[in-house]
Design an enzyme around this catalytic site. Structure first.
Site: not given
Length: 473
Positions: A95, A161-162, A93, A188, A127, A221
């Site tokens: 990305d 993928e991420e 991947h 990976d 990665d 409050h």
């Protein structure tokens, strides 16, 4: 070309600076699929960076739109020599996670490659950019030197993928014929330890969910209403605490697996222990069993009020994002229903639970599978190291698409290590691992070409490794 020369050529690519040059170009593309990213950067990575790299080495490439609206594109690089030869499907991947530049130390930038000794810093180095770069170039160098590989390759690159591989399932199901193969080999995740190759055969599944305590549409409050109005943050904290005990041991029975069998325990017995807190998690399990053979619950984020500027007020809403990592032997469809039943039984009916993104399914290939023995012995033959073999990764990947949808034996050979900083600041790869990985992937390719044989299986022919020819028992 001899095996010795091919392995030297592969190592030279990493040692000569060519790998750093190519990786720097890939890192410079801000191919972020998360909130900081731009869709045009995802396609640019495929069209301007990876596509030309494949084509330089003689692969044919096609870019496909995501079948789901808003999804990231895919690239399929292929080299088909002969339909009668074995076919390997590979994956990566392109990305990356958000750059988060403000969190990186001085002198580093997420989208500039910086070399410091053995470390190569930059977002995506570990990665997953260096990992698919190694696999592409290892194949490409053999192809250019020999004019052939001796087998066919299909290489799938996704760009989401991420973000949970949005649309990948639909793409794979719609393109089974294009992705058909005899074995899946991908890279990976991390090695178990930097100096020893790792092979893992599947991944833990993952399911993320949000828990919300929506008591009121405004804050009140804390002096005027403290002790009178329920505090959603306290309710949420007690609800989360009911899921595990004080050491993180899961209390929801349906969240526990039934698959930690003796053969899995044996496979995990000789592994070096991962970084761990000895008094955390399931007390009856070893560290390796806790991360590779069991399930774990984590709280990824919590919010109520503003931690940066707290006010004397009781918040109206509290939120948390939880995650269950789970192995084979867990009913994925019952994870959230079981949580709902648990919360209701503990008087937390007011908490709303909803799933976030698509879940990854847990997968696991038997360590005794012929392809596992073949790959492990090829690695040992090439680098004189016996790899660590994990039944599954502790993290999660869309491996079920290759294992279940395509029906392939799945072999993962990671080229990173656990302390790489992936998903955080100062992400980096190790050049020493990259050099060894170039030789490993080259050796596996040479052995597939030389030692695979076609055998009849039922009503069809399939390619299998003749593992005895590379020293396997």
């Amino acid at each position: 070309m001899s095996r010795e020369i091919s392995l030297k050529r592969a190592a030279d690519y990493a040692e000569s600076g060519a790998l750093i040059r190519d990786l720097a170009k890939l890192v410079a593309c801000p191919s972020v699929s998360q909130s900081e990213g731009l869709p045009e950067s995802l396609e640019a990575y495929l069209r301007n960076d990876i596509g030309p790299l494949f084509e330089h080495y003689g692969f044919v490439t096609d870019i496909y739109k995501n079948p789901l609206p808003g999804g990231a594109p895919f690239l399929l690089g292929s080299h088909v020599e002969d339909e009668a030869l074995p076919t390997v499907l590979m994956y990566g991947h392109g990305d990356v996670c958000n750059g988060e530049e403000h969190r990186w130390r001085d002198g580093l930038h997420p989208f500039e490659l910086v070399e410091e000794g053995d470390r190569l810093y930059g977002r995506g180095t570990a990665d997953n950019k260096i990992q698919h770069l190694i696999n592409i170039v290892a194949l490409g160098l053999l192809l250019r030197a020999n004019g052939k590989l001796g087998f066919n390759v299909k290489f799938l690159l996704e760009m989401g993928e991420e973000k949970g591989s949005f649309g990948l399932r639909e793409f794979v199901m719609a393109n089974r014929d294009k992705l058909g193969a005899d074995v899946f080999i991908g890279s990976d995740g991390p090695r178990l330890s930097p100096g020893t190759p790792t092979v893992f055969l599947g991944s833990r599944g993952t399911l993320e969910f949000e828990m919300v305590v929506p008591l009121r549409d405004r804050d009140y409050h804390s002096g005027n209403f403290g002790g009178l109005l329920a505090d959603p943050a306290i309710i949420l904290a007690h609800a989360i605490a009911s899921i595990t005990n004080a050491r993180g041991r899961i209390r929801i029975p349906e969240w526990l697996p039934n698959s930690l069998t003796e053969d899995i325990r044996t496979a995990l017995a000789d592994l070096p222990p991962p970084l761990n807190d000895p008094h955390w998690g399931e007390p009856s399990l070893t560290p390796s069993e806790r991360v590779f053979g069991w399930n774990s619950f984590s709280v990824l984020a919590m919010s109520s009020g503003s931690i940066g500027a707290p006010q004397s007020a009781i918040s109206g809403v509290a939120r948390a994002v939880g995650q269950l990592r789970f192995v084979v032997g867990t009913d994925m469809q019952d994870i959230l229903p079981a949580l709902r039943r648990h919360l209701d039984a503990h008087d937390f009916e007011m908490i709303e639970v909803s799933q976030i993104d698509e879940a990854f399914k847990a997968t696991r290939l038997s360590p005794s599978h012929p392809w596992v023995r073949f790959v492990c012995n090829s690695i040992e033959k090439t680098v004189d190291k016996r790899p660590h073999v994990l039944p599954n990764l502790g993290g999660s990947l869309p491996n079920d698409l290759f294992a279940d949808v395509l029906g392939l034996p799945t072999i993962w050979i990671p080229h990173s290590y656990a302390e790489s900083g992936q998903h955080g600041p100062d992400e980096h790869a190790l050049l020493s691992i990259a050099c060894e990985a170039m030789k490993i992937m080259t050796g596996i390719s040479l052995d597939i070409a030389e030692h695979a044989t076609c055998a009849e299986s039922g009503e069809r022919l399939e390619w299998r490794p003749r593992y005895r020819d590379v020293g396997c028992s």
